[in-house]
Motif scaffolding. Structure first.
Motif, PDB file in Angstrom:
ATOM      1  N   SER A  70       0.833  -1.212   0.000  1.00 31.31           N
ATOM      2  CA  SER A  70       0.000   0.000   0.000  1.00 31.31           C
ATOM      3  C   SER A  70       0.863   1.255   0.000  1.00 31.31           C
ATOM      4  N   ALA A  71       1.981   1.225   0.764  1.00 31.42           N
ATOM      5  CA  ALA A  71       2.875   2.385   0.771  1.00 31.42           C
ATOM      6  C   ALA A  71       3.558   2.565  -0.581  1.00 31.42           C
ATOM      7  N   THR A  72       3.924   1.447  -1.197  1.00 33.37           N
ATOM      8  CA  THR A  72       4.572   1.525  -2.505  1.00 33.37           C
ATOM      9  C   THR A  72       3.629   2.134  -3.541  1.00 33.37           C
ATOM     10  N   GLU A  73       2.383   1.652  -3.561  1.00 33.69           N
ATOM     11  CA  GLU A  73       1.403   2.187  -4.513  1.00 33.69           C
ATOM     12  C   GLU A  73       1.108   3.657  -4.237  1.00 33.69           C
ATOM     13  N   CYS A  74       1.109   4.008  -2.981  1.00 31.76           N
ATOM     14  CA  CYS A  74       0.864   5.410  -2.628  1.00 31.76           C
ATOM     15  C   CYS A  74       1.994   6.299  -3.139  1.00 31.76           C
ATOM     16  N   LEU A  75       3.248   5.879  -2.936  1.00 30.92           N
ATOM     17  CA  LEU A  75       4.383   6.697  -3.374  1.00 30.92           C
ATOM     18  C   LEU A  75       4.403   6.860  -4.893  1.00 30.92           C
ATOM     19  N   GLN A  76       3.943   5.844  -5.616  1.00 27.55           N
ATOM     20  CA  GLN A  76       3.928   5.936  -7.080  1.00 27.55           C
ATOM     21  C   GLN A  76       3.025   7.062  -7.579  1.00 27.55           C
ATOM     22  N   LYS A  77       2.080   7.517  -6.756  1.00 28.79           N
ATOM     23  CA  LYS A  77       1.178   8.593  -7.152  1.00 28.79           C
ATOM     24  C   LYS A  77       1.861   9.957  -7.163  1.00 28.79           C
ATOM     25  N   ILE A  78       3.114   9.988  -6.739  1.00 32.16           N
ATOM     26  CA  ILE A  78       3.811  11.275  -6.681  1.00 32.16           C
ATOM     27  C   ILE A  78       4.008  11.865  -8.080  1.00 32.16           C
ATOM     28  N   ILE A  79       4.000  11.001  -9.103  1.00 29.04           N
ATOM     29  CA  ILE A  79       4.200  11.495 -10.477  1.00 29.04           C
ATOM     30  C   ILE A  79       2.887  11.831 -11.170  1.00 29.04           C
ATOM     31  N   THR A  80       1.760  11.651 -10.472  1.00 25.21           N
ATOM     32  CA  THR A  80       0.460  11.913 -11.097  1.00 25.21           C
ATOM     33  C   THR A  80      -0.007  13.344 -10.921  1.00 25.21           C
ATOM     34  N   THR A  81       0.751  14.170 -10.238  1.00 22.60           N
ATOM     35  CA  THR A  81       0.379  15.565 -10.024  1.00 22.60           C
ATOM     36  C   THR A  81       1.604  16.443 -10.231  1.00 22.60           C
ATOM     37  N   VAL A  82       1.329  17.711 -10.541  1.00 27.70           N
ATOM     38  CA  VAL A  82       2.444  18.658 -10.703  1.00 27.70           C
ATOM     39  C   VAL A  82       2.513  19.640  -9.539  1.00 27.70           C
ATOM     40  N   ASP A  83       1.522  19.629  -8.668  1.00 29.77           N
ATOM     41  CA  ASP A  83       1.462  20.555  -7.542  1.00 29.77           C
ATOM     42  C   ASP A  83       2.453  20.105  -6.470  1.00 29.77           C
ATOM     43  N   PRO A  84       3.442  20.914  -6.093  1.00 28.83           N
ATOM     44  CA  PRO A  84       4.420  20.507  -5.070  1.00 28.83           C
ATOM     45  C   PRO A  84       3.756  20.121  -3.749  1.00 28.83           C
ATOM     46  N   ARG A  85       2.701  20.852  -3.378  1.00 29.10           N
ATOM     47  CA  ARG A  85       2.025  20.521  -2.113  1.00 29.10           C
ATOM     48  C   ARG A  85       1.381  19.134  -2.198  1.00 29.10           C
ATOM     49  N   GLU A  86       0.751  18.826  -3.326  1.00 24.75           N
ATOM     50  CA  GLU A  86       0.120  17.517  -3.482  1.00 24.75           C
ATOM     51  C   GLU A  86       1.177  16.413  -3.503  1.00 24.75           C
ATOM     52  N   LYS A  87       2.324  16.687  -4.089  1.00 20.83           N
ATOM     53  CA  LYS A  87       3.412  15.702  -4.060  1.00 20.83           C
ATOM     54  C   LYS A  87       3.874  15.455  -2.623  1.00 20.83           C
ATOM     55  N   LEU A  88       3.964  16.525  -1.835  1.00 18.03           N
ATOM     56  CA  LEU A  88       4.354  16.369  -0.440  1.00 18.03           C
ATOM     57  C   LEU A  88       3.280  15.626   0.340  1.00 18.03           C
ATOM     58  N   GLU A  89       2.022  15.849   0.014  1.00 17.61           N
ATOM     59  CA  GLU A  89       0.939  15.119   0.676  1.00 17.61           C
ATOM     60  C   GLU A  89       1.026  13.635   0.344  1.00 17.61           C
ATOM     61  N   VAL A  90       1.389  13.311  -0.909  1.00 22.56           N
ATOM     62  CA  VAL A  90       1.585  11.912  -1.281  1.00 22.56           C
ATOM     63  C   VAL A  90       2.707  11.302  -0.436  1.00 22.56           C
ATOM     64  N   LEU A  91       3.776  12.057  -0.268  1.00 23.09           N
ATOM     65  CA  LEU A  91       4.904  11.558   0.539  1.00 23.09           C
ATOM     66  C   LEU A  91       4.470  11.344   1.980  1.00 23.09           C
ATOM     67  N   GLU A  92       3.671  12.239   2.512  1.00 23.55           N
ATOM     68  CA  GLU A  92       3.186  12.089   3.879  1.00 23.55           C
ATOM     69  C   GLU A  92       2.282  10.861   4.005  1.00 23.55           C
ATOM     70  N   LYS A  93       1.402  10.649   3.026  1.00 23.76           N
ATOM     71  CA  LYS A  93       0.525   9.480   3.056  1.00 23.76           C
ATOM     72  C   LYS A  93       1.340   8.194   2.952  1.00 23.76           C
ATOM     73  N   THR A  94       2.429   8.236   2.201  1.00 28.26           N
ATOM     74  CA  THR A  94       3.308   7.067   2.112  1.00 28.26           C
ATOM     75  C   THR A  94       3.887   6.742   3.479  1.00 28.26           C
ATOM     76  N   TYR A  95       4.353   7.746   4.170  1.00 26.08           N
ATOM     77  CA  TYR A  95       4.898   7.546   5.521  1.00 26.08           C
ATOM     78  C   TYR A  95       3.820   6.966   6.439  1.00 26.08           C
ATOM     79  N   LEU A  96       2.597   7.511   6.362  1.00 24.19           N
ATOM     80  CA  LEU A  96       1.508   7.021   7.205  1.00 24.19           C
ATOM     81  C   LEU A  96       1.153   5.576   6.863  1.00 24.19           C
ATOM     82  N   GLU A  97       1.233   5.244   5.568  1.00 24.89           N
ATOM     83  CA  GLU A  97       0.953   3.864   5.180  1.00 24.89           C
ATOM     84  C   GLU A  97       2.010   2.910   5.733  1.00 24.89           C
ATOM     85  N   ILE A  98       3.253   3.344   5.724  1.00 27.88           N
ATOM     86  CA  ILE A  98       4.323   2.508   6.309  1.00 27.88           C
ATOM     87  C   ILE A  98       4.045   2.293   7.792  1.00 27.88           C
TER      88      ILE A  98
END
Length: 947
Positions: A830-858
Motif C-alpha cells: 500500500s505504501a509503494t502504490e501510494c508513493l507511485q502517485k507522486i508522479i500523477t500531479t504537478v502541484d508541489p504541495r500535493e506531491k508532499l501530501e503523497v509523501l506524507e501518506k506514504t509515511y503514514l501507510e508505512i
C-alpha cells in the motif's frame, strides 16, 4: 345590385381604356418609329426613354383592363362579388404603382426634351395624327408647337381620369351607409387617388421647373448636370441663398444632389452623404459632406426655414430611393434624415484618401462603423471606423511589387494607425504577432521568418519603433542556436545567453551583435571557461578553465588561424571532482538577467487595460496571442467582445466581488486562468508562449534550469498582482477601496495559492530542464533500482537491516482468505502504490501530501503487524523508506525531488514536509551509491549516510 356610381365608374374605365389605346397607336408607337436614329449618346438616351414610356403605357392599359373586368364581374354577379373585388378598391396600391411609373417615364421625357427632339422630324405627319386623335380627346387644344401638343396628349387623359375617379369615388362613399363594411375601403381609395393627383401635379411642376432650368444654363453646365431622372426642387434665384466660404453664385437643390455654381466650377454633393445642422444664427444652417463643410445663409429666417426644410426632406427621399408619397407638405411630417447611413463614396480631395472608395457606414459625414476602403493602387482596408479614421479591428492589405503578393495586417487600430494587438502576414511570408503603436511594431511581439528562408528564425520579445529592442529571445534554426537577452536596434546588445544544439553555451555582454569583454563558456562535457573572448568566441586574454574532474587551468590564452589554442597558465590538479548536485552553480543568466524586467512587454498591456478601468472595447485587443487565425479574430470582433459567453467585462468584474473562502477562491482563480476570454487567462497563455519560446526545443538546456525556475515564480507573483489589480477595479466601480496586503500575506498567497495553479502551464518545459540537470544522478539511481530489484522481498528487507518483527510476512500455514489479506499487505504494498502517485500531479504541495501518506501507510502497516499503535523512529523509518522507494521504481526521482524542493511553499521549510522530503532525498542518494549498484548492501545502517 350595382349602384349608379359603379355603372358610371365602369363607363369611365371603358372610355379611359379606349383613350389609352388611341394614344398608344396614334402617338407612342409613331414616336418610337420616329425616334432619333443617331449613334450619339443623347439619341440613344431619347430612344431608351421613349421605350420606357411605351412600356409604362402598356402596363397602364393592362391594369385598366383588369379594373374594367372587375367592374363587369360586379355588374353581372353582384351577389358574389362585393365592392372589395373591384381592382381600384381592393388593389389600389398596385394601380398606384403603375400610375407612378407612367408619371416618372413621362416626366423624364419631358425634362430632357424628348418630344422636342422628335417633333423636329415629320411635323406634317404629326398634324395628321392629331386630327385622328382629336375626336377621342375632347376639350384638348391641338394648336401650338408640335412638341407641346405631344406632351399634352400624353398627360391629359391621365389628369382627367384621376379627377373623375376621385369624384365618382366620393359619390360612391356618400351613397353607402356609415355602417357599410366597404365604407373604410372606399375612403382609403379616395385618399390614395387624391394623393396620386397631388403627386402628379408636383411631378409635372418639378419637371417644368427642371426643363426651364436647363434652358437658363450654358450648354457646358447643362451637359454636366442634366440627367433624365434629376428634378429641381429649389433654386436660389427664387429663394435667395448664399454659400460660405465657397461663395457660390447660385445654389440648386435637386432630388439627388445639392449643386453650387461658382463661376466655371460646379460643386456637386450627393444628398445621401449630406447632413444638415442648425446654426445659432437664425438665417444660417450648416451643411456637412465627406470632404466639405460650408454654411448656407438666407436673407431672412423664412428663407432659411424653406431651404433647410427642403434640403432635409430631399436627403430623406434620396436615402429611401423614392419620392415622398403623399407629397411634401401633405399628411404627417416625415422624420428627420438619420445621422447614420450606409453609402459608397470616392474621395477626390488631396490627402491619404485621394481616389479611395469607401463603402460602409457613415455618421455626420465621416466613415463611422463597419466599412471597406479601397485605393486604386490595390490597398484595401476592411474593418471599423470612427469619425473618419480606422478605429477598432481591421484587415489592411498592401500590394507588393511582386504580383499576387500582399502585406496583410489583421490588427486593432486607433485614430487611423495600428495600435494594439495584431497579426501581420507579410508578402515575404514573414509573420508578426504582437503589438503596434502609431503604425509601428512596438511592445511585445513574435516574428517568424518565411518557412523557406535561407536563415529561418523566430524572435519573441520586445519591440520599439519597429525594431527589436529590450529583452527578447531569438531562435536561429539554421545555426542551431538560441539567444536569450537584451537587444537594441535589431541587434544583440547588452547582457545575453546563447545556447546551441551542439551543447555549447555562453554568457556575456554583446555589442553590435558580437560578444565582447568577459564571459562564461560551457562546453558539452561541462568544462567551463571564465574569461575574455574575441568576437568570434575564441579565448583571448586572462581566463580560467574548470574541467569536469575538478582540475583547473588558469592564466592567459590566445589563438591564431590554424594554430590551435596557446596558453600560459597554471594547471591545478589538487581540486576535488565537483559534486554532481553542485551543477546548479553553473546556471546561466541567473542574476545577470533580472527576472523582474524580462517580460514587462507582456504585462504592460494588461496593466494599461486595468488602469483604464477594464473597458470592454479594449479587452478584445488585450493579449490576443491565443487567437491563431484572422477568421477567429474577425469572429471575435463581430461578437463585440470575446467574453460574451461569460457575460462580458461587467460580469467578470462582478464575479470578483463575491466573498470566497480559500477553497472557493482557488476554484475561482483556476477557472479564470483556464478561460481563454478572461484577462488572467489571456495573460497566462501569453506567458506560456514566452516560456516555450525560451526553454523548449533548442532552449532545453540544463544550464537554463535556474533561469526558468525563477521565471515561473515571478510569473506567479505577477499573476497574483494582476488578480489584485482586477479586484481593485471591481471595487472602484462600487465606490470601494482595496485593502492593503502585507508582504507576508502576499508571499503566502503567491506560493500557497497562485504558484500551484500556474505551475501546470509551465511544467512540461520546466521538468524537462530538471531532467537534463539531474540526468547523471538519475542514471545512477536507475542502476541502483535495477540492482535492488533482483532481491526477493524478504531478502531485501534482511539486507536493509529492517528488524524482522516489523516484516509484514510470517512463516504461517495460510488459508486462501489469509493469503489474500497478506498479499494485499505484502511488503508494504500500500505504501509503494501510494508513493507511485507522486508522479500523477504537478502541484508541489500535493506531491508532499503523497509523501506524507506514504509515511503514514508505512506506519499503518507496521502497526498492523505489531497489533498496536507504533511510531517509527528514524533508525527504523529510513530502511523501510529505502525499501518502498526501491519497489516504487519511480523514474527521474531526483528531478522530482529537486523540483519539489525548489517550488514548495517556504512555509513548509523546517516542518514535517521538509523532514519527509529530506528523508526521501537521503534514500535517493543512498540508492545511487556504488555498493548498492554492486549488490553489496550494508549489514548495518549508518544514519549519517542518509542525511
Amino acid at each position: 345590385m350595382c349602384s349608379l356610381e359603379e355603372m358610371t365608374l365602369l363607363r369611365l374605365e371603358e372610355a379611359f381604356l379606349a383613350m389609352l389605346a388611341h394614344v398608344g397607336s396614334s402617338i407612342l408607337q409613331p414616336l418610337l418609329l420616329a425616334g432619333p436614329e443617331h449613334s450619339e449618346p443623347w439619341a440613344r438616351e431619347c430612344l431608351c426613354l421613349l421605350q420606357q414610356l411605351h412600356r409604362s403605357s402598356e402596363q397602364l392599359q393592362e391594369v385598366t383592363e383588369q379594373s374594367l373586368q372587375s367592374l363587369q364581374k360586379r355588374l353581372h354577379q353582384p351577389c358574389t362579388a362585393g365592392l372589395e373585388s373591384l381592382l381600384m378598391l381592393g388593389s389600389a396600391d398596385r394601380i398606384l404603382q403603375v400610375y407612378m411609373e407612367y408619371i416618372e417615364s413621362y416626366t423624364s421625357c419631358m425634362v430632357v426634351q424628348v418630344f422636342q427632339q422628335v417633333a423636329k422630324r415629320k411635323s406634317r405627319y404629326w398634324r395628321v395624327q392629331f386630327g385622328l386623335l382629336q375626336k377621342h380627346l375632347p376639350g384638348m387644344s391641338f394648336e401650338g408647337p408640335v412638341d407641346a401638343v405631344l406632351a399634352q396628349a400624353l398627360r391629359q387623359p391621365l389628369v382627367q381620369h384621376l379627377q373623375q375617379c376621385v369624384l365618382l369615388l366620393l359619390q360612391l362613399r356618400d351613397g353607402l351607409g356609415k355602417s357599410h363594411p366597404a365604407q373604410e375601403l372606399v375612403t382609403q381609395a379616395i385618399t390614395l387617388y387624391g394623393n396620386l393627383q397631388s403627386f402628379l401635379q408636383q411631378a409635372l411642376d418639378q419637371a417644368t421647373a427642371t426643363q426651364a432650368l436647363w434652358h437658363s444654363l450654358s450648354s457646358r453646365l447643362k451637359d454636366a448636370l442634366c440627367t433624365p431622372t434629376r428634378r429641381l426642387l429649389q433654386d436660389s434665384q427664387d429663394v435667395p441663398m448664399t454659400a460660405t466660404p465657397l461663395r457660390a453664385e447660385r445654389v440648386l437643390l435637386f432630388d439627388d444632389a445639392l449643386v453650387l455654381l461658382q463661376g466655371p466650377a460646379v460643386h456637386t454633393f450627393d444628398l445621401r452623404l449630406l447632413w444638415v445642422r442648425p446654426r445659432r444664427h437664425e438665417c444660417t444652417f450648416c451643411v456637412l459632406t465627406p470632404e466639405e463643410e460650408f454654411s448656407l445663409s438666407a436673407r431672412d429666417p423664412l428663407g432659411r426655414a424653406v431651404w433647410q426644410w427642403k434640403v432635409s426632406r430631399a436627403v430623406s427621399q434620396a436615402l429611401r430611393g423614392k419620392k415622398d408619397f403623399p407629397v411634401l407638405g401633405a399628411g404627417p411630417a416625415p422624420s428627420e434624415p438619420p445621422a447614420c447611413r450606409s453609402v459608397a463614396y470616392t474621395f477626390s480631395a488631396e490627402g491619404r484618401l485621394c481616389q479611395a472608395t469607401y463603402e460602409g457606414e457613415w455618421c455626420l459625414a465621416r466613415p463611422h462603423g463597419k466599412g471597406t476602403l479601397k485605393w486604386p493602387d490595390g490597398r484595401h482596408h476592411v474593418g471599423n471606423f470612427r469619425w473618419g479614421l480606422e478605429h477598432g479591428f481591421g484587415i489592411y492589405l498592401v500590394p507588393k511589387a511582386t504580383e499576387d503578393q500582399f502585406d496583410c495586417y489583421k490588427c486593432h487600430w486607433q485614430e487611423g494607425s495600428m495600435c494594439g494587438y495584431g497579426i501581420c502576414e507579410y508578402g515575404s511570408e514573414e509573420v508578426y504577432k504582437g503589438y503596434f503603436r502609431a503604425g509601428l511594431r512596438h511592445g511585445f511581439g513574435v516574428l517568424d521568418s518565411a518557412p523557406q528562408a535561407p536563415q529561418p528564425f523566430r524572435y519573441t520579445g520586445h519591440w520599439e519603433q519597429d525594431q527589436r529592442s529590450g529583452y527578447g529571445v531569438q531562435e536561429d534554426s539554421s545555426r542551431g542556436e538560441r539567444y536569450i537577452g537584451e537587444w537594441q536596434a535589431n541587434q544583440r546588445h547588452g547582457l545575453g545567453v546563447v545556447v546551441t544544439q551542439a551543447g555549447v553555451c555562453y554568457q556575456g555582454t554583446f555589442q553590435a551583435d558580437k560578444m565582447v569583454g568577459p564571459g562564461i563558456l560551457l562546453s558539452e562535457d561541462d568544462s567551463m571557461y571564465e574569461g575574455t573572448f574575441t568576437r568570434d568566441l575564441t579565448f583571448e586574454g586572462k581566463g580560467k578553465i574548470t574541467f569536469p574532474n575538478g582540475f583547473t587551468l588558469e592564466g592567459s590564452f590566445s589563438s591564431g588561424a590554424g594554430r590551435g589554442l596557446y596558453t600560459q597558465s597554471v594547471l591545478d590538479t589538487a581540486a576535488l571532482p565537483p559534486d554532481p548536485s553542485s551543477t546548479h552553480k553553473r546556471q546561466l543568466g541567473v542574476g545577470a538577467l533580472p527576472v523582474e524586467s524580462r517580460w514587462r512587454g507582456v504585462y504592460t498591456p494588461f496593466w494599461d487595460f486595468a488602469h483604464a478601468g477594464c473597458p470592454g472595447e479594449l479587452q478584445e485587443a488585450l493579449l490576443g496571442f491565443q487567437v491563431q487565425s484572422s477568421r477567429e479574430l474577425r469572429r471575435s470582433q463581430e461578437r463585440g467582445s470575446p467574453e460574451d459567453a461569460a457575460g462580458g467585462t461587467e460580469a467578470f468584474l462582478e464575479d470578483l466581488l463575491r466573498p470566497r473562502q480559500p477553497a472557493a477562491l482557488r476554484r475561482h482563480l483556476g477557472e479564470a486562468l483556464s478561460a481563454a476570454w478572461h484577462p488572467l487567462g489571456k495573460l497566462l497563455r501569453t506567458l506560456m508562449l514566452t516560456f516555450q519560446a525560451t526553454y523548449a526545443g533548442i532552449g532545453a538546456n540544463k544550464h537554463l534550469q535556474g533561469l526558468a525556475q525563477e521565471e515561473v515564480k515571478q510569473h506567479a507573483r505577477e499573476l497574483w498582482a494582476a488578480y489584485r489589480g482586477l479586484l481593485q477595479v471591481a471595487l472602484q466601480h462600487k465606490g470601494q477601496a482595496l485593502e492593503d496586503e502585507d508582504a507576508e500575506t502576499r508571499d503566502q498567497r503567491v506560493h500557497g495559492l497562485m504558484l500551484p495553479l500556474v505551475l501546470p502551464s509551465f511544467y512540461s518545459e520546466l521538468f524537462t530542464l530538471y531532467l537534463l540537470l539531474h540526468e547523471r544522478e538519475d542514471g545512477l539511481y536507475s542502476q541502483g533500482i535495477s540492482s535492488l530489484s533482483v532481491f526477493p522481498d524478504t531478502k531485501l528487507l534482511e539486507l536493509l537491516d529492517v528488524h524482522k518483527h516489523l516484516w509484514p510476512l510470517k512463516d504461517l500455514r495460510l488459508t486462501s482468505n489469509q493469503r489474500s489479506s497478506l498479499v494485499r499487505d505484502k511488503c508494504f504494498l500500500s505504501a509503494t502504490e501510494c508513493l507511485q502517485k507522486i508522479i500523477t500531479t504537478v502541484d508541489p504541495r500535493e506531491k508532499l501530501e503523497v509523501l506524507e501518506k506514504t509515511y503514514l501507510e508505512i506506519e499503518a502497516t507496521v502497526s498492523r503487524v505489531l497489533g498496536r499503535e507504533h511510531k517509527l523512529p528514524m533508525d527504523d523509518l529510513l530502511p523501510l523508506l529505502v525499501y518502498v522507494v526501491s519497489r516504487a521504481r519511480i523514474q527521474h526521482l531526483g528531478a522530482e525531488i529537486h523540483l519539489i524542493r525548489d517550488m514548495m511553499d517556504p512555509v513548509h521549510t523546517g516542518g514535517r514536509y521538509d523532514f519527509l522530503l529530506t528523508a526521501l532525498e537521503s534514500c535517493y542518494q543512498h540508492i545511487q551509491k556504488e555498493d548498492v549498484r554492486l549488490h553489496r548492501l550494508p549489514g548495518h545502517w549508518d544514519l549519517r549516510d542518509l542525511r
